[in-house]
Scaffold this motif. Structure first.
Motif, mmCIF file in Angstrom:
data_model
loop_
_atom_site.group_PDB
_atom_site.id
_atom_site.type_symbol
_atom_site.label_atom_id
_atom_site.label_comp_id
_atom_site.label_asym_id
_atom_site.label_seq_id
_atom_site.Cartn_x
_atom_site.Cartn_y
_atom_site.Cartn_z
ATOM 1 N N LEU A 466 0.802 -1.222 0.000
ATOM 2 C CA LEU A 466 0.000 0.000 0.000
ATOM 3 C C LEU A 466 0.836 1.275 0.000
ATOM 4 N N HIS A 487 -4.933 -0.741 -6.278
ATOM 5 C CA HIS A 487 -4.459 -0.038 -5.087
ATOM 6 C C HIS A 487 -5.647 0.541 -4.308
ATOM 7 N N ARG A 491 -6.675 -0.393 -0.468
ATOM 8 C CA ARG A 491 -6.761 0.584 0.619
ATOM 9 C C ARG A 491 -8.153 0.580 1.250
ATOM 10 N N ASP A 495 -9.263 -0.318 4.985
ATOM 11 C CA ASP A 495 -9.990 0.717 5.695
ATOM 12 C C ASP A 495 -11.267 0.159 6.334
ATOM 13 N N ASP A 576 -4.200 8.813 -0.155
ATOM 14 C CA ASP A 576 -2.906 8.436 0.421
ATOM 15 C C ASP A 576 -1.763 8.857 -0.503
#
Lengths: 667, 667
Positions: A466, A487, A491, A495, A576
């Motif tokens: 990540l 990706h 994530r 989460d 991010d």
């Protein structure tokens, strides 16, 4: 008067300047030149069939006429299929779509769901009895599951079937208002039987939901049997030809042999025998679900054909003052709405092909009781159904709005496509419920990952790092697009998992934690489906047997699908800092570059769907582009014009014009 | 059988646990207790009126019946309004909505647009002649602007009015197929006149678009006059009761005095006198546009009432295994769809109030030829119309889908609200065209900013410093939300301006540059409207005369509107790191906190819209929550159930069941 058969000059020019040979793409989409020839041959038969020209056009029919037309057209197409010896599923669909696109198939559930259900769920003895009856239409049945108060959650159904060993019968009841069966297609007026889903009670114990063959109407008079109250549920947004029905059952007795007993059984004395696995009942539901992605993709494809052809013909506003009015397809904002949807229609069609193949490949094992692939098949079929139904039905509406006022007329064909498409968000599993089933699959896989166990093949990418940043550069490589979507999923999955863990950490139950995180779970599931569709699109355009020109055009669409999805959901990709600001600029710029790149091929691309006018039924989407003549003809034949002066003029308006307003003494 | 009047226990419990007194909010929304009493008094008159109970329910009527009902209901409500002495615009609307919500007002354009147009655009002499005729309905007219090939771009209209000084007449023509008037409401069958928009030619010169009063049907026989071909344009997605019409004109002569001559004039000899300003023609268009925001907000509000009440009654799936099935309103995902829409409905209603007040405040000056505020009024009315129409119509569809299968039935009332709402995206200016007009305003203001000139009041914030970071903290202050939205606009406006400059820098024309940046311009305009709606919501909840409890609830909704908009469009907010990752976490977390916070008040909030059942016309949204009884009653009264066995059974199904398939020899 028929519209002229000369092709509108704008459309003709569009076609001449395409950079690829659309026949190559047609062959790719429909499985080669022989298959395309067969398709066109069948569609042409329908086009020339005199019986199918009967009656008023669909938009002009009342609900009663539509219901009537629905039945004869259905039977007539069945007969054509039989006469022509057409057995291939796709070929049968070409015939049916050309004869009655989006007009509903009143007997569709009988042939498409009930006969397979008898084959899959009835014992051999039962099959011997019921199959010939069903195939000859002596028995016409539907699938009676949904109740007034109960939909997707099957365990909540209230209809009961209580076994009485004294008479060896089941006693059927809809014991409450909310237990009344409501919605089954064809139940209201058409069928004489139904496969009833009901809570089985035997030996005083509830045994869960089982299927029962129940006769509801007399085989000769077609009148409802004693204890049966049955009828149509009334007008809906669409599916007007379909008599979705309600059914109230008051102490109706059916013989023990009418429970579908291939897997579960109730013996004469009431002994209950469990099925070897409760997973076996899911077969036909999963199959139906798998077919939805392709079918909503087709709706979106048709809407794209109509709106893009119309946008090439329609002119509005000079681009430079005093100049000629521009084709609206030349406006960047119009391209921005339509071209991503065109790309989506291909993306969803390819996703539909995938899930269809996946089912065909894995299902035989599952039917034999080997369930290794069931979780993946279940998650993929649920996720793609929900994701495609939402995306495509919203897309159809956008296409309609892109046609301005004329899109709102039934002359455009678009409202009909929309109301046919949008229920796919609800039937065969409500979309949000399905999305949360996908999320459950993802959470299980994530916990495998955390425990170092091997992952299912479709989620291998969850192993990715990540902290890695995007490889996106000026050329916007497809590989970097796929990685970006993966990706994002990774994530969001982490989460959602953290959300659940945090709440459990606060002392809440697993169940409470799940319920407090369903929005995040939904985001993760949606991102997963999106990533899959992107990756599958990339795989499809990489196939070897595409010619280079066609591959180039499809690659532009694929890239647009990927880039547009990122820009539209940018927040989920960049929270991010996966992309740096230069990469965001590249993507944003590439979006408009791709619109320009696709522009010259837009009409040829929609032509490549090769839908004949009989399928589109659209004044705006006609192949010849004679839009205004067709709209004028449509208007002139409006049923309201059958009388030059309406009765309401004499009854209300004339009296209201009188000084003493004599109208109101009449009302 | 009528549904029981006992209130469903879930709904009753919801109401008892609200944290605020809904009567206070009702008073706030409708202008105080006296206004609310009047509103209820009028709605009650409609509810008890025996004439309005006549005929079949709307969903069961054919198009012909709806067209007929539309006329008598319209006239009947007019009469009621007159008898009751109701002249206030809102009070008239309460009566009309309660009598025929979303059923279309066939004569609405005559009274709502034509009479004001005569007042605003006709000379005094003309007014003396036409106003009494229009008011007595001797003349019934509509506004004939749109043509088959021409919509929003008025200058492109092809219909011609050529002045002939010899006879002192205009010769009218629709010289091409695409010039045929198409769409005007009531044109097909109802009117005997129209205000025709046509290109004026006099002294051999084109003078642009002007208005002409044209008689199209005989005042007694109601038959079309010579040279006039006129009729209904056929069935549409909705507005079925409305005879939107087409009009073909072949060398029809009208007297010189029939040009509307308050501003422009054609003298007897053909001399053309220009209007003092071409801005004066925009008055009634802007007024109509201003009214759209409030009207689509009402559509969304009604959809929220229906879907939220139903979600409180509907139960599905045990939250904990074996427990009671949960109210679907308790699912976070359901809240995630519905509560932001509930917030949006308030946001849009308040925006509608703003633009209405703004118009009333600024228009008198404009009518006097003082145009200082015209650019702002034009931009705000265009932007809010487009933004609210898109948002609210999409929102209505989401509400419908949140009601699952039952939302798809006309019994829900939701499809009717949707098809009534969605055309607002197209009429009175196509949404995207309007958005680009807003963008043009923003670009002008931006260039003022660059040149150090003072800015219009609504865009003062463009001066803000783009390098500044958000003040967002744990408490999610409303002020920080507003600043975030304004920051987003400012960045996107600069971004669009840079896009244009860059392309001009490459040597392209201003016009080409504009056309290459319209997607970015659209993003900027959308963000501007969004920011305005947020700021206006914040201002509204800060009003002094709200009681604290009500303010708290509205503040939660306002915060949700702001936070949800950021999360949904996150990319546009964070591309320049305006929020840090901690702030994003706060916003994301706050979203679900707000859903929980609003949950106990959800039903009371929708009750506060105080729509009587006669307005909602919904089995799902009934005040008493007796949803299933109402759906069952709806089904039983379906017209398809008037016959127990349909003719199609005898005609098609029975023959098809015969071994020799004798059906097919008949077709």
């Amino acid at each position: 008067m028929e519209a002229s058969s000369e092709v509108n000059s704008d459309l003709a020019r569009e076609r001449s300047r395409a950079t690829f040979d659309k026949e190559n793409l047609i062959n790719f989409l429909y499985g080669g030149p022989a298959a395309v020839r067969k398709k066109r041959y069948l569609e042409n038969i329908i086009k020339q069939d005199p019986v199918l020209q009967r009656g008023r056009r669909w938009a002009f029919q009342s609900r009663e006429e539509r219901a009537d037309t629905g039945v004869w057209k259905h039977l007539y197409v069945d007969k054509l299929q039989a006469d022509l010896g057409v057995t291939d599923v796709k070929e049968r669909e070409y015939l049916r779509d050309a004869a009655a696109a989006h007009e509903g198939y009143v007997l569709g559930l009988h042939f498409g769901m009930i006969i397979p259900t008898i084959k899959n769920q009835a014992s051999e003895e039962q099959q011997k009895k019921w199959l010939p009856m069903a195939e000859s239409m002596r028995m016409i049945a539907t699938y009676a599951q949904t109740e007034l108060g109960h939909g997707t959650f099957i365990r909540g159904l209230e209809t009961t079937a209580t076994y009485d060993p004294k008479t060896e019968e089941f006693i059927l009841n809809t014991p409450t208002l909310s237990a009344i069966k409501y919605w089954p297609g064809g139940l209201g007026k058409t069928v004489n039987h139904c496969v009833l889903m009901a809570q089985l009670f035997t030996e005083g114990v509830s045994r869960g939901i089982h299927m029962f063959m129940v006769q509801v109407r007399d085989l000769d008079s077609h009148l409802p049997l004693p204890g049966i109250e049955i009828g149509d549920i009334g007008p809906k947004f669409g599916f007007e030809e379909m008599d979705n029905g309600y059914l109230k059952i008051d102490n109706v007795r059916i013989p023990r042999e009418n429970m579908l007993m291939k897997y579960s059984k109730v013996l004469k004395d009431g002994t209950y025998q469990q099925p070897p696995s409760d997973k076996l009942a899911y077969g036909s539901m999963v199959l139906l679900r798998c077919s939805i992605t392709a079918s909503v993709a087709k709706c979106l494809a048709e809407a794209c054909v109509i709106s893009i052809r119309y946008s090439a013909v329609r002119r509005q506003t000079e681009i430079s003052p005093g100049g000629e009015e521009a084709q609206i397809l030349d406006y960047q904002t119009q391209q921005y709405h339509l071209f991503p949807l065109l790309a989506t229609s291909f993306a969803m069609q390819f996703a539909g092909n995938f899930i269809d193949d996946f089912y065909r490949e894995k299902y035989p094992d599952i039917a034999k009781g080997r369930f290794d692939f069931l979780p993946q098949l279940h998650a993929m079929s649920a996720g793609l159904k929900a994701f495609s139904a939402w995306t495509c039905s919203a897309g159809v509406e956008t296409c309609r709005q892109c046609c301005g006022g004329h899109g709102y007329s039934h002359a455009s064909g678009l409202p009909k496509i929309y109301v046919d498409c949008t229920p796919a968000c609800t039937y065969e599993g409500e979309n949000m419920v399905l999305m949360l089933q996908v999320a459950r699959f993802l959470m299980k896989e994530y916990s495998k990952l955390m425990n170092g166990q091997p992952l299912s093949s479709v989620v291998q990418f969850l192993k990715c790092d990540l902290t890695m940043k995007s490889c996106m550069a000026e050329e916007v490589a497809l590989k970097c697009l796929v990685l970006a979507y993966q990706h994002r999923v990774t994530r969001l999955v982490a989460d959602a998992a953290n959300c659940i863990q945090d709440i459990i950490g606060e002392g809440k139950s697993q169940q409470e934690a799940w319920n407090s995180c369903t929005v995040r779970l939904f985001w993760a599931a949606r991102a997963f489906c999106h990533a899959f569709v992107v990756e599958n699109f990339v795989n499809t355009v990489s196939e070897k047997h595409l010619d280079e020109k066609t591959r180039e055009v499809l690659t532009s669409l694929c890239r647009l699908y990927g880039v547009h999805g990122i820009i539209t959901n940018l927040g989920e990709f960049i929270q991010d800092d996966f992309f740096n600001s230069e990469q965001i600029q590249i993507l944003s710029h590439t979006l408009t570059v791709l619109l320009r790149e696709i522009r010259p091929n837009a009409v040829a691309l929609v032509d490549a769907y090769d839908f004949p006018d009989t399928v589109l039924q659209s004044c705006l989407g006609r192949f010849d582009g004679q839009v205004y003549q067709a709209l004028y003809d449509y208007a002139k034949s409006s049923p309201l014009n059958e009388k030059e002066v309406l009765d309401s003029y004499y009854k209300y308006i004339k009296p209201a014009q009188m000084p003493n307003k004599e109208l109101f003494s009449r009302l």
